[in-house]
Design a protein around this motif. Structure first.
Motif, short mmCIF file in Angstrom:
data_model
loop_
_atom_site.label_atom_id
_atom_site.label_comp_id
_atom_site.label_asym_id
_atom_site.label_seq_id
_atom_site.Cartn_x
_atom_site.Cartn_y
_atom_site.Cartn_z
N ASN A 554 0.82 -1.22 0.00
CA ASN A 554 0.00 0.00 0.00
C ASN A 554 0.85 1.27 0.00
O ASN A 554 0.32 2.38 -0.13
CB ASN A 554 -0.92 0.02 1.22
CG ASN A 554 -1.97 -1.08 1.16
OD1 ASN A 554 -2.67 -1.20 0.18
ND2 ASN A 554 -2.05 -1.89 2.21
N SER A 555 2.15 1.10 0.14
CA SER A 555 3.06 2.24 0.13
C SER A 555 3.47 2.57 -1.30
O SER A 555 3.90 1.69 -2.05
CB SER A 555 4.31 1.93 0.97
OG SER A 555 5.38 2.80 0.66
N GLY A 556 3.35 3.84 -1.66
CA GLY A 556 3.77 4.24 -2.99
C GLY A 556 5.25 4.01 -3.22
O GLY A 556 5.68 3.65 -4.31
N HIS A 594 -1.12 -0.07 -3.77
CA HIS A 594 -1.03 1.32 -4.22
C HIS A 594 -1.40 1.45 -5.70
O HIS A 594 -1.07 0.58 -6.52
CB HIS A 594 0.38 1.85 -3.99
CG HIS A 594 0.47 3.34 -4.07
ND1 HIS A 594 0.74 3.99 -5.26
CD2 HIS A 594 0.29 4.30 -3.13
CE1 HIS A 594 0.74 5.30 -5.04
NE2 HIS A 594 0.48 5.51 -3.76
N SER A 595 -2.05 2.55 -6.03
CA SER A 595 -2.56 2.76 -7.38
C SER A 595 -1.46 2.98 -8.42
O SER A 595 -1.74 2.95 -9.62
CB SER A 595 -3.51 3.96 -7.39
OG SER A 595 -2.84 5.12 -6.94
N SER A 596 -0.23 3.22 -7.99
CA SER A 596 0.84 3.43 -8.97
C SER A 596 1.05 2.20 -9.84
O SER A 596 1.55 2.31 -10.97
CB SER A 596 2.14 3.78 -8.26
OG SER A 596 2.51 2.77 -7.34
N ARG A 704 -7.84 9.76 -2.31
CA ARG A 704 -6.64 9.19 -2.92
C ARG A 704 -6.98 8.35 -4.14
O ARG A 704 -6.26 8.33 -5.14
CB ARG A 704 -5.87 8.36 -1.89
CG ARG A 704 -5.19 9.18 -0.82
CD ARG A 704 -4.55 8.31 0.23
NE ARG A 704 -5.55 7.53 0.96
CZ ARG A 704 -5.29 6.67 1.94
NH1 ARG A 704 -4.03 6.48 2.31
NH2 ARG A 704 -6.24 6.02 2.55
N ALA A 708 -5.75 9.03 -7.94
CA ALA A 708 -5.12 7.99 -8.77
C ALA A 708 -5.85 7.83 -10.10
O ALA A 708 -5.22 7.66 -11.16
CB ALA A 708 -5.09 6.66 -8.01
#
Length: 756
Positions: A554-556, A594-596, A704, A708
Motif C-alpha cells: 500500500n506504500s507508494g 497502491h494505485s501506482s 486518494r 489515482a
C-alpha cells in the motif's frame, strides 16, 4: 576454433615431409586478381600460409587428426594427397608461394603474433547472447574490428599489435551448459582467412569485408589483457587462463589500463564498505587510495573527494581529511591496480549495490541500430534476438555529441522518419503484448493462478496452440511460483497430459526477493533464466504479495521499488512480465495495493469467482494500453487426478476448460461504472469543473482513489489537466471513451433483462 599451436608430433607429417612438393602451376582462375593469396597480400598481410582443404585426401602416413583438416597448414604432394607443412612457423612467404599454393587449391591462413603484427580474438561460442556480450565488450575495450564468420555466432576479429602478447583465454559455461571459450591467437599460432569451413561446408565469410592491414585497430598488450580479465568477470562461471602481464608488478607499462569512467569509479567507491574487517591495515587502506588515484588520473579533485568520502565511512576511527590528502599526493605511478580492482572489490563486498557488467554496457561505441546490424552480420542471429540479448546486458544508446549546444541524450524520431510498427507487437494477438508489464488479479479461489499458468503454457507450447482463438507466437516462459512451491508441478503435469509438450516452460518454485531492483535476487533470477532457458518472452511472478518479501504494497515508495524490479526483469530478458495479484476487499476498486501499479502496467486482467450453479469463472481485460479492453473470457476449473499418494488417496489439481461467455452471461461487478477510472470519467463528462474533493463526495470514493484515477486518465490522454487559463476537460479520446462506456452499459442492461 580455427587456430592452433601445433607440436611436430601432431601438426607435421614427418613421414612425408621430404617428399617432393607438387610443381608450381598457373593460378586456377587465370589471373592474380582471382588468387585468394594475392588478394590478401595486396591488402598488406605478409605471413600467409597454405591451409589443407576441408575435403582433402591425406597421405597414407599422415598423423594429422581428422578434426584438424581444413584448419591447419599443409602441402599438396605430387600424387595429389596432402601432408603437414614442416617448418610452417618459420617459413618466409615469397611471391612464388602465393601462386603455387593457389594452384594447389589451398585455403589461406595467416600467422599471428610479431611475425605478422596481427593478433586475433576468437569468440568461440554458439550462444547468440554470449557472443553478443563478448563482442560488445571487445569493441568497448579494444575498439572496432570486422568479423570473420565460419559457424555463426562464432566469430573472429583482427587487431594490430607491435609488441608480444602472451596466449590468453577465458572459458565459461555456454550453450546447453557446455564449456566454451574466447581465446587470443598470438605468437606461433595461425588463423584461417579464406577457406571452406569443415563443418558447415561453406566458405568463411567477412560480412563487412576483409580489412586492409593498415586499417586494423592497433592495441597494446595491456589493453588485451584487461579485456580478457574483464571478460572472465562477466561470463557465466568463467575462468581466466594465461600469464598476466601485470600480476602485482607495479613496474610501469601502459598506465591507462587502470583508468575508468568517472561515474563508474564513483559508484564503485561509494558502494564499497569501509570496515576494519575488510581493510584492517594501513596498507589495505592505501591500496584503495592508490586505486582511486590510478582510476582518475585526469581528475585529481574528484579522486581526492572520493578518497575522503570513502575514508570517512570507516567503522573504526576515520582518517583525518588532511591525512587522506597528504597520502593521496604520495600516490604516484607506476600503479599496480586501478578501476578494475575497485569494481571487483565493490561487486565482491556490495553485490546488491554494484554490478561490474553495467560499467561496460552503459553505452556502446556506435549507434545502437548500427551495432545491432553489425552483430547480426557477425553472428547470423536475428536482429530482434540480438536486440533482446543486448538489452539483457544493459546496453543503451551512445550519447552522441550534438555540437556546441551540448550532447543528445534522448534521440528523437522525427515525424518525417516515423514508420508504423506493424509486426512483432504481440505474443498473444490483441491480448498479450510482446514486451511490457501486466497484472492478472482476483480474489482467493477465483482461479487466477490456474488461468495465468494456462495462458503461460499456451505461449511456450511448440505446437503453437491458439489461446481462445487468438494467434500465439511461441516462446520461452519462466513461471516464478512464489505460492504453492513444488506442488505447482501438479498443474504443469496435468496440462502436459492434456495438451502435449509444454516446450521451453520452466517452473521456479521459489520466493526470490523482488522488493527492489537492486536486490541480488533480481539479477540472479535473470541470470538463472538465461543460463537454463536462453531467450524467454514471458516471465510470470505469482504472487506480488510473496515476491515483495514483507514490503508494504500500500506504500507508494515500496510499490514503486517493486515496479522497478519488474522493469529490470523485463528489460534484462526483453520479455513481458506478468504479475499475479490479489484483489482488494472491495472488488469494485480493482487490485490490492497502491494505485501506482495500475498506472505502470500495459495490461490488466481481472479474474472473478464462479457465481451460481454453472461454475463459470471469467477473465476480463480491464486495461490494454495498445489494444481494445473489455474482452471477457469464461472458463471452468475441471478437477483432474494426477496420482495416488502413500495412503492411496487421490492427488488432484485443476485444468482450465474454456467456456463461451455468450452462453453464460455474467453481470459486471455493481455495473460497469463502478470501475474507478470509468466512474470518474463519467462524472467529469457531466461536470468537468469538479475538484477532487467534489468528485470524492459525489462518487463516495476516497480522495486518494480519485487522485489515482485522475492521474491514470491524464496519462491515457483522456482528460486535460487544469491550467491557469482553463478548467479540466475531456479530450476527444475521452469523449469517445465515454460513449463506449455508455453503450457497453446499455448492452449489458439489455442482455441482463433478456436473460431474466
Amino acid at each position: 576454433m580455427d587456430h592452433h599451436s601445433i607440436p611436430p608430433s601432431v601438426g607435421e607429417d614427418k613421414s612425408s615431409a621430404d617428399e617432393p612438393a607438387a610443381p608450381a602451376a598457373p593460378p586456377q582462375h587465370g589471373s592474380p586478381s582471382s588468387n585468394r593469396f594475392t588478394e590478401l597480400w595486396d591488402r598488406g598481410y605478409r605471413a600467409l600460409r597454405p591451409i589443407i582443404p576441408h575435403d582433402a585426401r591425406m597421405s597414407a602416413g599422415s598423423k594429422i587428426r581428422p578434426e584438424l583438416i581444413g584448419k591447419i597448414p599443409g602441402k599438396r604432394n605430387a600424387d595429389g594427397a596432402w601432408s603437414g607443412f614442416h617448418g610452417w612457423q618459420t617459413h618466409s612467404t615469397t611471391d612464388a608461394d602465393l601462386f603455387e599454393w593457389a594452384a594447389w587449391g589451398a585455403g589461406v591462413g595467416l600467422m599471428t603474433g610479431l611475425v605478422s603484427g596481427v593478433i586475433a580474438v576468437d569468440i568461440d561460442t554458439l550462444d547468440h547472447g554470449l557472443s553478443a556480450r563478448a563482442s560488445e565488450l571487445m569493441r568497448k575495450m579494444l575498439g572496432p574490428a570486422r568479423p570473420r564468420v565460419g559457424r555463426a555466432p562464432k566469430a573472429l576479429f583482427l587487431y594490430r599489435c607491435s609488441l608480444p602478447v602472451p596466449f590468453l583465454k577465458v572459458k565459461f559455461d555456454g550453450l546447453d551448459g557446455k564449456r566454451e571459450l574466447v581465446e587470443l591467437s598470438t605468437d606461433r599460432r595461425q588463423i584461417v582467412m579464406r577457406a571452406t569451413h569443415p563443418k558447415t561446408g561453406k566458405p568463411y565469410s567477412w560480412p563487412e569485408g576483409i580489412p586492409p592491414f593498415k586499417e586494423l585497430t592497433e592495441v597494446t598488450p595491456e589493453q588485451v589483457e584487461a579485456f580478457f580479465l574483464e571478460l572472465s568477470h562477466i561470463m557465466p562461471n568463467a575462468e581466466f587462463r594465461g600469464r598476466k602481464l601485470s600480476a602485482g608488478s607495479g613496474s610501469g607499462g601502459d598506465q591507462t589500463k587502470f583508468t575508468g569512467p568517472a561515474e563508474a569509479v564513483a559508484r564503485a567507491v561509494r558502494s564499497l564498505p569501509n570496515t576494519e574487517a575488510l581493510y584492517p591495515t594501513r596498507e589495505a587502506w592505501l591500496d584503495v587510495l592508490y586505486s582511486i588515484k590510478a582510476a582518475l588520473p585526469d581528475d585529481p579533485g574528484a579522486a581526492e573527494a572520493l578518497a575522503i568520502e570513502w575514508s570517512d565511512k570507516y567503522d573504526g576511527e576515520p582518517a583525518d581529511p588532511d591525512d587522506v590528502i597528504a597520502n593521496l599526493a604520495r600516490c604516484v605511478p607506476p600503479f599496480r591496480r586501478g578501476a578494475s580492482w575497485l569494481y571487483e572489490q565493490a561487486e565482491l563486498h556490495a553485490p546488491k549495490d554494484f554490478d561490474r557488467v553495467s560499467v561496460y554496457f552503459d553505452e556502446i561505441d556506435e549507434d545502437k541500430d548500427a551495432a545491432i546490424k553489425s552483430l547480426s552480420l557477425t553472428t547470423g542471429a536475428d536482429r530482434d534476438v540480438l536486440r533482446g540479448a543486448l538489452e539483457g546486458f544493459d546496453v543503451k544508446t551512445k550519447v552522441v555529441p550534438a555540437g556546441p549546444t551540448g550532447a543528445i541524450k534522448f534521440r528523437a524520431v522525427l515525424g518525417k522518419d516515423a514508420a508504423p510498427v506493424i509486426n512483432g507487437n504481440w505474443t498473444i494477438k490483441k491480448i498479450l503484448p510482446r514486451v511490457g508489464l501486466g497484472v492478472q488479479y482476483g480474489a482467493p479461489g477465483s482461479g487466477k493462478t490456474f488461468s495465468a499458468m494456462d495462458l503461460a503454457l499456451h505461449v511456450s507450447a511448440p505446437a503453437k496452440l491458439s489461446w481462445r482463438d487468438h494467434r500465439v507466437k511461441t516462446g520461452g516462459v519462466a513461471y516464478i511460483a512464489c505460492e504453492g512451491g513444488s506442488l505447482t508441478q501438479n498443474r504443469v503435469a496435468a496440462w502436459r497430459d492434456k495438451h502435449g509438450d509444454p516446450g521451453n516452460f520452466a517452473l521456479y518454485p521459489y520466493t526470490p526477493d523482488l522488493s527492489n531492483a537492486t536486490s541480488s535476487d533480481v539479477a540472479k533470477i535473470c541470470q538463472d533464466i538465461k543460463d537454463q532457458q536462453g531467450e524467454v518472452v514471458l516471465v510470470a511472478i505469482d504472487t506480488l504479495a510473496k515476491a515483495i518479501k514483507g514490503a508494504d504494497e500500500n506504500s507508494g515508495v515500496d510499490m514503486g521499488k517493486f515496479i522497478d524490479a519488474c522493469e529490470r526483469i523485463r528489460t534484462t530478458l526483453n520479455c513481458f512480465a506478468l504479475i499475479v495479484h490479489h484483489s482488494g476487499k472491495d472488488a469494485g476498486k480493482g487490485s490490492r495495493g497502491h494505485s501506482s501499479l495500475l498506472g505502470a502496467i500495459d495490461l490488466e486482467m481481472e479474474v472473478t469467482r464462479a457465481t451460481g450453479q454453472d461454475g463459470v469463472h471469467t477473465m476480463k481485460i480491464t486495461k490494454l494500453r495498445d489494444g481494445e479492453a473489455g474482452a471477457v473470457f469464461g472458463f471452468r476449473l475441471k478437477t483432474i487426478t494426477v496420482g495416488m499418494d502413500e495412503d492411496s488417496d487421490k492427488v488432484t489439481t485443476c485444468l482450465v476448460e474454456p467456456v463461451e461467455v455468450s452462453s453464460h452471461k455474467v453481470k459486471p461487478r455493481r455495473g460497469q461504472e463502478n470501475d474507478r477510472r470509468e466512474r470518474v470519467l463519467l462524472a467529469l463528462n457531466e461536470n468537468p469543473s469538479q475538484t477532487q474533493r467534489m468528485l470524492a463526495a459525489e462518487l463516495g470514493m476516497d480522495r486518494r482513489a480519485v487522485a489515482a484515477a485522475l492521474e491514470t486518465l491524464s496519462a491515457e490522454r483522456l482528460i486535460r489537466e487544469p491550467t491557469n487559463c482553463r478548467a479540466r476537460s475531456l479530450t476527444p479520446a475521452g469523449l469517445a471513451c465515454v460513449k463506449s462506456i455508455i453503450a457497453t452499459n446499455s448492452d449489458v442492461i439489455s442482455d441482463d433483462q433478456n436473460s431474466e
